[in-house]
Design a protein around this motif. Structure first.
Motif, PDB file in Angstrom:
ATOM      1  N   ARG A  64      19.903 108.546 -24.260  1.00 38.17           N
ATOM      2  CA  ARG A  64      19.116 107.461 -23.486  1.00 38.17           C
ATOM      3  C   ARG A  64      19.468 107.520 -22.110  1.00 38.17           C
ATOM      4  O   ARG A  64      20.541 108.124 -21.566  1.00 38.17           O
ATOM      5  CB  ARG A  64      19.535 106.153 -24.227  1.00 38.17           C
ATOM      6  N   ASP A  68      20.249 102.132 -19.830  1.00 35.20           N
ATOM      7  CA  ASP A  68      20.629 101.610 -21.213  1.00 35.20           C
ATOM      8  C   ASP A  68      21.529 101.663 -21.740  1.00 35.20           C
ATOM      9  O   ASP A  68      22.083 100.819 -22.353  1.00 35.20           O
ATOM     10  CB  ASP A  68      19.287 102.533 -22.069  1.00 35.20           C
ATOM     11  N   ILE A 225      21.034  98.437 -27.804  1.00 35.35           N
ATOM     12  CA  ILE A 225      20.480  99.529 -27.868  1.00 35.35           C
ATOM     13  C   ILE A 225      19.928  99.670 -29.109  1.00 35.35           C
ATOM     14  O   ILE A 225      18.585 100.372 -29.384  1.00 35.35           O
ATOM     15  CB  ILE A 225      21.581 100.754 -27.750  1.00 35.35           C
TER      16      ILE A 225
END
Length: 255
Positions: A64, A68, A225
């Motif tokens: 990611r 994030d 997440i």
């Protein structure tokens, strides 16, 4: 002709708690050192971590965007800074100047005083999330949070660190509390698994996950997440909250 008859007495407990929470929150937000710990340092960590991401990405096991990965950890850092460091320092100096002793003699019971402090922490943390989240979105953060997972992480993390902060403030002098709270904050920031995922710590991650900082960081990352609930990490935070509460109840001195 009616006669005015005064009815002295304490206000209802919810009103007392709300008044105490408002006062605690105002004092926290007016204090420059508290604002530095609560907002400025987490924002610097977020911006610095993301902008230096090309060097850090080699050691982070994630597909990611770095923003994030960093943002949930920085929000966890903000919760820790407010619930532990700021609370410990403020309470330590309140003990030194006799504020806690005087509040203890007011109609507000000890449970109400504690509830007011916790509510003030949650108010400040809401402001922290708004500020940090806004900066993160400017850096490209696109969260898909699980409300339950994030909410439980904040509540359990606040309980764990607040109880530990009150323990430190209740057994040390104000100056020693200031030094100890800041030292613990820096140590957990650097190696406590709160900002970076546990995979960045290699084999030490198996130990770090049992720290309250590591558990809070992982619970935040799972919530923001994956949109899930990190029950194991919440359990670790609950254990620390119980330990801190027992220690505080046994050792806290009001003056």
């Amino acid at each position: 002709m009616s006669t005015f008859i005064p009815r002295p007495g304490a206000a209802a407990l919810p009103r007392q708690v709300l008044a105490q929470a408002r006062m605690e929150a105002r004092l926290m937000l007016r204090n420059g050192e508290q604002l530095l710990l609560a907002v400025v340092i987490p924002v610097i960590v977020l911006v610095g971590g993301v902008t230096a991401g090309e060097h850090l990405s080699l050691s982070l096991d994630t597909s990611r965007p770095l923003v994030d990965t960093f943002t949930p950890g920085v929000i966890a850092l903000a919760v820790m800074s407010t619930s532990f460091t700021s609370l410990a320092i403020a309470t330590g100096f309140e003990r030194r100047y006799g504020v806690i002793k005087r509040l203890g003699s007011s109609p507000l019971p000890r449970s109400g005083l504690l509830a007011g402090k916790v509510l003030a922490l949650l108010i400040v943390q809401l402001l922290q999330i708004v500020v940090i989240g806004g900066v993160a979105q400017l850096l490209g953060w696109t969260p898909e949070p699980g409300v339950l997972g994030v909410g439980l992480a904040i509540v359990f993390g606040t309980a764990a660190f607040a109880s530990l902060g009150l323990f430190v403030a209740g057994v040390l002098r104000a100056e020693a509390t200031l030094a100890a709270a800041n030292l613990i904050y820096l140590l957990l920031l650097a190696g406590g698994g709160i900002v970076l995922p546990l995979s960045a710590y290699g084999a030490a991650g198996d130990v770090v996950r049992w720290l309250p900082s590591g558990a809070l960081g992982e619970a935040m990352r799972v919530g923001f997440i994956d949109g899930g609930v990190a029950w194991r990490d919440l359990g670790v935070l609950l254990i620390w909250a119980v330990i801190g509460s027992v220690l505080t109840a046994r050792t806290f001195k009001w003056e």
